[in-house]
Design a protein around this motif. Sequence first.
Motif, PDB file in Angstrom:
ATOM      1  N   ALA A 144       0.842  -1.199   0.000  1.00 32.42           N
ATOM      2  CA  ALA A 144       0.000   0.000   0.000  1.00 32.42           C
ATOM      3  C   ALA A 144       0.876   1.248   0.000  1.00 32.42           C
ATOM      4  CB  ALA A 144      -0.918   0.002   1.210  1.00 32.42           C
ATOM      5  N   ALA A 145       0.443   2.230  -0.742  1.00 35.32           N
ATOM      6  CA  ALA A 145       1.150   3.517  -0.780  1.00 35.32           C
ATOM      7  C   ALA A 145       1.005   4.209   0.576  1.00 35.32           C
ATOM      8  CB  ALA A 145       0.559   4.391  -1.883  1.00 35.32           C
ATOM      9  N   PRO A 146       1.971   5.062   0.926  1.00 32.96           N
ATOM     10  CA  PRO A 146       1.880   5.749   2.229  1.00 32.96           C
ATOM     11  C   PRO A 146       0.588   6.546   2.416  1.00 32.96           C
ATOM     12  CG  PRO A 146       4.061   6.036   1.293  1.00 32.96           C
ATOM     13  CD  PRO A 146       3.232   5.360   0.250  1.00 32.96           C
ATOM     14  N   VAL A 147       0.090   7.166   1.369  1.00 35.09           N
ATOM     15  CA  VAL A 147      -1.140   7.953   1.505  1.00 35.09           C
ATOM     16  C   VAL A 147      -2.324   7.050   1.860  1.00 35.09           C
ATOM     17  CG1 VAL A 147      -1.812   7.922  -0.932  1.00 35.09           C
ATOM     18  CG2 VAL A 147      -2.449   9.855   0.515  1.00 35.09           C
ATOM     19  N   ILE A 148      -2.321   5.817   1.402  1.00 31.27           N
ATOM     20  CA  ILE A 148      -3.381   4.864   1.748  1.00 31.27           C
ATOM     21  C   ILE A 148      -3.305   4.520   3.233  1.00 31.27           C
ATOM     22  CG2 ILE A 148      -4.299   2.559   1.299  1.00 31.27           C
ATOM     23  CD1 ILE A 148      -4.731   4.586  -0.974  1.00 31.27           C
ATOM     24  N   VAL A 149      -2.094   4.334   3.735  1.00 29.85           N
ATOM     25  CA  VAL A 149      -1.914   4.052   5.161  1.00 29.85           C
ATOM     26  C   VAL A 149      -2.412   5.230   5.992  1.00 29.85           C
ATOM     27  CG1 VAL A 149      -0.213   3.528   6.948  1.00 29.85           C
ATOM     28  CG2 VAL A 149       0.023   2.505   4.692  1.00 29.85           C
ATOM     29  N   TRP A 150      -2.118   6.444   5.541  1.00 32.78           N
ATOM     30  CA  TRP A 150      -2.578   7.634   6.262  1.00 32.78           C
ATOM     31  C   TRP A 150      -4.104   7.702   6.279  1.00 32.78           C
ATOM     32  CZ3 TRP A 150       0.956  11.279   2.987  1.00 32.78           C
ATOM     33  CH2 TRP A 150       2.294  10.997   3.265  1.00 32.78           C
ATOM     34  N   LEU A 151      -4.732   7.405   5.132  1.00 24.52           N
ATOM     35  CA  LEU A 151      -6.198   7.443   5.071  1.00 24.52           C
ATOM     36  C   LEU A 151      -6.822   6.357   5.938  1.00 24.52           C
ATOM     37  CD1 LEU A 151      -6.719   8.279   1.304  1.00 24.52           C
ATOM     38  CD2 LEU A 151      -7.245   9.741   3.267  1.00 24.52           C
ATOM     39  N   PHE A 152      -6.199   5.172   5.961  1.00 30.27           N
ATOM     40  CA  PHE A 152      -6.678   4.130   6.862  1.00 30.27           C
ATOM     41  C   PHE A 152      -6.559   4.587   8.311  1.00 30.27           C
ATOM     42  CE2 PHE A 152      -6.215   0.719   3.543  1.00 30.27           C
ATOM     43  CZ  PHE A 152      -7.524   0.295   3.617  1.00 30.27           C
ATOM     44  N   GLY A 153      -5.519   5.328   8.620  1.00 31.12           N
ATOM     45  CA  GLY A 153      -5.361   5.872   9.967  1.00 31.12           C
ATOM     46  C   GLY A 153      -6.488   6.812  10.332  1.00 31.12           C
ATOM     47  N   VAL A 154      -6.909   7.643   9.388  1.00 33.48           N
ATOM     48  CA  VAL A 154      -8.037   8.551   9.629  1.00 33.48           C
ATOM     49  C   VAL A 154      -9.295   7.746   9.922  1.00 33.48           C
ATOM     50  CG1 VAL A 154      -9.546  10.275   8.575  1.00 33.48           C
ATOM     51  CG2 VAL A 154      -7.076  10.428   8.251  1.00 33.48           C
ATOM     52  N   VAL A 155      -9.534   6.716   9.132  1.00 33.86           N
ATOM     53  CA  VAL A 155     -10.727   5.888   9.317  1.00 33.86           C
ATOM     54  C   VAL A 155     -10.675   5.160  10.658  1.00 33.86           C
ATOM     55  CG1 VAL A 155     -11.979   3.893   8.400  1.00 33.86           C
ATOM     56  CG2 VAL A 155     -11.134   5.648   6.852  1.00 33.86           C
ATOM     57  N   TRP A 156      -9.520   4.601  11.004  1.00 32.31           N
ATOM     58  CA  TRP A 156      -9.382   3.882  12.272  1.00 32.31           C
ATOM     59  C   TRP A 156      -9.604   4.819  13.456  1.00 32.31           C
ATOM     60  CZ3 TRP A 156      -6.037  -0.805  13.373  1.00 32.31           C
ATOM     61  CH2 TRP A 156      -6.189  -1.749  12.370  1.00 32.31           C
ATOM     62  N   LEU A 157      -9.064   6.029  13.390  1.00 27.75           N
ATOM     63  CA  LEU A 157      -9.263   6.982  14.479  1.00 27.75           C
ATOM     64  C   LEU A 157     -10.725   7.390  14.593  1.00 27.75           C
ATOM     65  CD1 LEU A 157      -6.083   9.200  14.125  1.00 27.75           C
ATOM     66  CD2 LEU A 157      -6.644   7.677  16.016  1.00 27.75           C
ATOM     67  N   PHE A 158     -11.395   7.534  13.452  1.00 22.58           N
ATOM     68  CA  PHE A 158     -12.822   7.857  13.485  1.00 22.58           C
ATOM     69  C   PHE A 158     -13.601   6.759  14.207  1.00 22.58           C
ATOM     70  CE2 PHE A 158     -17.020   7.185  11.634  1.00 22.58           C
ATOM     71  CZ  PHE A 158     -17.642   8.372  11.987  1.00 22.58           C
ATOM     72  N   TRP A 159     -13.350   5.506  13.841  1.00 21.35           N
ATOM     73  CA  TRP A 159     -14.094   4.409  14.464  1.00 21.35           C
ATOM     74  C   TRP A 159     -13.699   4.208  15.917  1.00 21.35           C
ATOM     75  CZ3 TRP A 159     -18.541   3.260  12.896  1.00 21.35           C
ATOM     76  CH2 TRP A 159     -18.870   3.356  11.547  1.00 21.35           C
ATOM     77  N   LEU A 160     -12.493   4.565  16.267  1.00 22.60           N
ATOM     78  CA  LEU A 160     -12.096   4.531  17.670  1.00 22.60           C
ATOM     79  C   LEU A 160     -12.873   5.569  18.471  1.00 22.60           C
ATOM     80  CD1 LEU A 160     -10.180   3.054  19.577  1.00 22.60           C
ATOM     81  CD2 LEU A 160      -8.455   4.758  19.042  1.00 22.60           C
ATOM     82  N   ARG A 161     -13.096   6.738  17.874  1.00 22.23           N
ATOM     83  CA  ARG A 161     -13.914   7.758  18.533  1.00 22.23           C
ATOM     84  C   ARG A 161     -15.364   7.297  18.682  1.00 22.23           C
ATOM     85  NH1 ARG A 161     -13.685  13.150  15.593  1.00 22.23           N
ATOM     86  NH2 ARG A 161     -14.818  13.820  17.443  1.00 22.23           N
ATOM     87  N   VAL A 162     -15.889   6.619  17.676  1.00 23.28           N
ATOM     88  CA  VAL A 162     -17.256   6.093  17.760  1.00 23.28           C
ATOM     89  C   VAL A 162     -17.343   5.033  18.858  1.00 23.28           C
ATOM     90  CG1 VAL A 162     -19.013   4.739  16.535  1.00 23.28           C
ATOM     91  CG2 VAL A 162     -17.857   6.629  15.379  1.00 23.28           C
ATOM     92  N   ALA A 163     -16.354   4.149  18.934  1.00 16.54           N
ATOM     93  CA  ALA A 163     -16.338   3.114  19.969  1.00 16.54           C
ATOM     94  C   ALA A 163     -16.224   3.725  21.361  1.00 16.54           C
ATOM     95  CB  ALA A 163     -15.185   2.142  19.718  1.00 16.54           C
ATOM     96  N   LEU A 164     -15.443   4.785  21.490  1.00 13.40           N
ATOM     97  CA  LEU A 164     -15.319   5.470  22.774  1.00 13.40           C
ATOM     98  C   LEU A 164     -16.660   6.057  23.202  1.00 13.40           C
ATOM     99  CD1 LEU A 164     -13.375   6.560  25.015  1.00 13.40           C
ATOM    100  CD2 LEU A 164     -13.169   8.601  23.592  1.00 13.40           C
ATOM    101  N   LEU A 165     -17.357   6.688  22.280  1.00 14.13           N
ATOM    102  CA  LEU A 165     -18.671   7.247  22.594  1.00 14.13           C
ATOM    103  C   LEU A 165     -19.657   6.145  22.969  1.00 14.13           C
ATOM    104  CD1 LEU A 165     -20.623   9.639  22.737  1.00 14.13           C
ATOM    105  CD2 LEU A 165     -21.077   9.282  20.307  1.00 14.13           C
ATOM    106  N   TYR A 166     -19.625   5.051  22.227  1.00 12.89           N
ATOM    107  CA  TYR A 166     -20.522   3.926  22.522  1.00 12.89           C
ATOM    108  C   TYR A 166     -20.227   3.359  23.912  1.00 12.89           C
ATOM    109  CZ  TYR A 166     -22.885  -0.542  22.245  1.00 12.89           C
ATOM    110  OH  TYR A 166     -23.684  -1.615  22.515  1.00 12.89           O
ATOM    111  N   ALA A 167     -18.950   3.202  24.243  1.00  9.57           N
ATOM    112  CA  ALA A 167     -18.591   2.687  25.569  1.00  9.57           C
ATOM    113  C   ALA A 167     -19.028   3.658  26.658  1.00  9.57           C
ATOM    114  CB  ALA A 167     -17.081   2.440  25.644  1.00  9.57           C
ATOM    115  N   TYR A 168     -18.868   4.941  26.420  1.00 16.37           N
ATOM    116  CA  TYR A 168     -19.304   5.936  27.398  1.00 16.37           C
ATOM    117  C   TYR A 168     -20.809   5.853  27.616  1.00 16.37           C
ATOM    118  CZ  TYR A 168     -20.372  10.447  29.497  1.00 16.37           C
ATOM    119  OH  TYR A 168     -20.847  11.432  30.312  1.00 16.37           O
ATOM    120  N   LEU A 169     -21.562   5.762  26.541  1.00 18.31           N
ATOM    121  CA  LEU A 169     -23.015   5.681  26.663  1.00 18.31           C
ATOM    122  C   LEU A 169     -23.473   4.364  27.282  1.00 18.31           C
ATOM    123  CD1 LEU A 169     -24.120   7.316  23.300  1.00 18.31           C
ATOM    124  CD2 LEU A 169     -24.181   8.327  25.584  1.00 18.31           C
ATOM    125  N   ALA A 170     -22.750   3.288  27.003  1.00 14.41           N
ATOM    126  CA  ALA A 170     -23.131   1.986  27.532  1.00 14.41           C
ATOM    127  C   ALA A 170     -22.855   1.874  29.031  1.00 14.41           C
ATOM    128  CB  ALA A 170     -22.378   0.888  26.792  1.00 14.41           C
TER     129      ALA A 170
END
Length: 100
Positions: free
Chosen positions: A67-93
Amino acid sequence: MTIGESLGSWLLFVPNFILAALMYTLLGRVVLGLVVGTDSTNYIWRFFCRVTDPVVAVVARVTPKAAAPVIVWLFGVVWLFWLRVALLYAYLAFSPTQAG
């Protein structure tokens, strides 16, 4: 609002703020990477790289090496987004519900 509720909200807001800052800085690295070269000595580019390199290193371990470096960076953005969603879900749960 009691002290316990205030502490509980800080347990969400501080990590969420840090993850959001990393996510948007990584997105800025993607956009800036389209303009400057990856070996640039621009101080803004070096700042973006220094701040986001730990996230990129973690994401690169599970991303194919082809994978090109820019793809890794974009995957990082997506992973951080879903980590934020999981954090919110855990907080609400796990937060106590308010009796009305």
